[in-house]
Motif scaffolding. Structure first.
Motif: not given
Lengths: 296, 296, 296, 296
Positions: B80-101
């Motif tokens: 996804f990195m090239p897309i993020a750079i192209r659009f100047q994105m601040t972004w995060r991809m999250t695995h929803l099974m990883e529960r918050k602590k």
């Protein structure tokens, strides 16, 4: 405290929406957004809903703007056809500048009518009110000064079917596409309902399905409820059983006589119907399985 | 607008979300959805917002499922990195099974803590509560029987900075990623706030920005307001001025003494904080410009 | 969901109310009800409030009917005097048939004015609207057709004091006893406020005390609140700090631009002011210590 | 109307209330307040209601304090008898220090039970919980640690009548005067209802009279309502048709599956039942004609 109508940025000739319902399947959003992108559309708003992610139905609404959209819409519709076929879509593409043409049906009570006229007058309701029809002459003085044709069509139980033909003629003449029953208090014959599927909005003065039928405030008083409600819904052949668009309630107590319930109810009816009409003319509603999906 | 908490279908190892903020530009949605489609993702939910369609900022949140997502997430992020750079994105991809602590900070009042523990216990709150810390020993008996470590860390104005080091050590030990101030009533030192940006949620017992600071129910009583409120917000350096996540109010009247306001307020605080925490652990919130965008 | 105005049975020439404030003491209710009973009054409604049962202030409002009350009211007032002196009462006895005389102040926005006129027109607002005054000519066409005098009195910061004399003259001429600031947007000079203590009702378009002063919707947008509000209050020398009569809120979210907040706010302002005016003209409000006691 | 629970000043041995229903007639309030005054009572709170001022029923509730009330109550009741006879009153005089004795009936869901226990624990609910009975053993661990007896009485359709005898025995043993059905989900046999008229409070998980009977959240989902509700009512022989004490609603939308409705509903049920129980134990409710008058 109430949720409220979100109205998007000013509608101009380059704005459109596409609304899609189809069986759930991989790639629907990607395909539609790719199609829009390739035609130079900028997506302004997008909302979707899966009735069940594994085997259900999928609903999508995208609002976009596109250079010269008014001229290109027919061509776009043609181009979209193969996608629609591939995904078995029920769909519509709308030019948001094409304003809905509303016909308002009223009886003797003025509050809901006044509310709609006021919102229309201050341009909050971005639609054309093409006619007002009533079984009584009473509302004429508040309608015609605004330049809206007013028709007095008396209706009795016996003449209902016959008068429906006159109604249909008037609706055709004014090219109405939406009927608003603003406390019309008369049963709408099947031939009108068939002609305007999911295009007739009624305001019922109770929290449906409680107090179906006549005199709901009397029913509410007799039952001793602590909240009274109002419900805006699309009209179907089954009285008061059509898809619900919006509902709201107000708190009451033992001190409220029937007249008090009516008074409080007036405020509810005005607001609830106004919201439903707003969402309808913004093309934000999908009807599915006797329920509504309201994208807002 | 969807006023209540919508919890998506059961979180499993194939579910993820991507959240993007970037300057408004043509083709963002098409590009991201195309990317997901090409990697075999099925979009479950998608929401977006333009702060201004012409020159503003664009925010996008997509929830999807994908075969073997847990194993593929690192690879996907790279792709996804090239897309993020192209659009100047601040972004995060999250695995929803990883529960918050979650680390919960409390003082002597139990109502908000109990509410969170109950919702966690019935699995409505899909997160791990890794520790409870308090400047008092009082809440220990309702925490430790649930198998949650309880730390009594007395704090005075003088020891605040020093105790912050102990807090940070405990947070690190338990790998907490979210701090919930459940009526903690103590100022959080800057070094903790810096370490957990937009990860500390406080419940303030007033309708902010009214009644900032101490004893808001006393302030509300003195002013004679007809509604009292509660506000959940992220904690920033400026006390009570961080981005608001959720607010609600309850009606009161001249008969309500300060104790009555507190009692009514307890119910508000419980519900408002519970909603905010729910949205946070579902990764439904974007902070921008000291405001929140809550996709629900 | 909202609380609503309870209107008692039809006001006729035999109905009155007595409103009493005095230091808490044994026997107040017994003495007043005994007095009424001895004069043949039937109590229709009674409400009371103790700010503190041990050493506080006591407030009592009784609504009653009595044969020939219109003719007997002066005599009754005389008879009541010894009781009032004994208990150190501040009190008033009102003939409910004597309708309040309202002067409405408006600027260029029509929604609150229209709401009041509509409720007056359908006789929900049982008062006389004796005049409408504005610093602009715009509202004249919706006022004069109803037979209500409309005065266009331009006001600038420089002419404010001078124009206040004209306002006072007009108010005197029409014997107004209540001033409604229906989004008047101008500061009321002290000489008018002094002349009409607790008789001037303003609608402020925020949830006071949040967003005091100008452009509250802009302030609310900037702060990112999740609810917006409206407040009806009596006007005192301190701008936006007078006793609050009624407040309500509506839910909004990140999608609401300033214009959307204004639109949602219009509905709030209309309803909140209408309630406050209703309670005022029913003589249901006591002001004490910069707060209101609303008996309903 | 006062939408939230108003709890009066601390209950002590000198506080009492008198509640009266009788045909409307001149002098009721004067006579009762005079009686109280002559016996040295200080009126703390008084509320009244006429179902119809001309020919209806009159309801009065007065809260007062009096020196040595505990010792004098029997004598006072005797003294009041002639007044009661003269005005054909149904009446009760209550010593507010005598706490109600609650028996809670539960099944497998814990949320309503936990709410009541918590409010009791923090002394917001000023009553004694004398027993908890259930057709399942599940809730025992959260009840017995609080020192409250827990009875597991399995019930089937066949054994319902027989088990009612065991229930009655337990209720008698613990001198329970109020039964709270905290999501008990079982039909209460007539012999229990007869024994406890207007003393059994049920929470129904819908906005009655909508969705009477089983699985109301499934019914609500199928109908596509935009608000869901909960109703607390006294139990009568007709299932879900007893006098309504309190109701409230929460907004939902098309995204809410049945499980979501249940989740949102849990919060409603907790709050609505808690309010109803509070008013009942404060002796603020009069039942008349299958409706409730709630003085608050």
């Amino acid at each position: 405290m109430k949720p409220h109508i979100y109205i998007p940025a000013p509608i101009d000739s380059n704005r459109g929406s596409i609304i899609v319902s189809c069986p759930e399947r991989l790639g629907i959003v990607a395909t539609v957004t790719q199609f829009l992108y390739e035609h130079g559309a900028n997506i302004l708003n997008s909302d979707q809903f899966s009735s069940d992610p594994h085997e259900g139905f999928f609903f999508l609404r995208i609002e976009f703007c596109m250079e010269n959209f008014a001229k290109r819409i027919d061509h776009l519709r043609q181009q979209f056809m193969p996608i629609a076929i591939r995904f078995q879509m029920t769909w519509r593409m709308t030019h948001l500048m094409e304003r809905k043409k509303l016909a308002i049906f009223v009886s003797k009570e003025d509050h809901v009518l006044r509310e709609l006229l006021w919102r229309w007058n201050i341009k909050e309701l971005k639609a054309d009110i093409v006619m007002v029809v009533s079984n009584h002459p009473d509302m004429e003085p508040i309608v015609t000064p605004l330049g809206i044709p007013y028709y007095h069509v008396p209706v009795t139980k016996e003449t209902r079917e016959k008068m429906a033909d006159i109604h249909l003629e008037l609706l055709e003449k004014h090219r109405a596409d939406t009927l608003i029953l603003a406390r019309y208090m008369q049963i709408i014959p099947g031939k009108i309902i068939e002609r305007f599927p999911n295009q007739i909005i009624n305001i019922h003065h109770s929290f449906l399905p409680a107090f179906i039928g006549g005199k709901p405030y009397h029913q509410a008083f007799a039952r001793g409820v602590k909240l009274i409600g109002a419900t805006a819904h699309y009209v179907t052949e089954n009285l008061d059983e059509g898809p619900i668009i919006e509902q709201d309630v107000s708190r009451v107590n033992h001190r409220y006589q029937v007249e008090d319930l009516k008074r409080v109810g007036r405020d509810l009816e005005r607001i609830v119907l106004a919201r439903a009409v707003q969402w309808h003319i913004n093309d934000q509603i999908i009807v599915h399985d006797n329920k509504t999906i309201v994208f807002r």
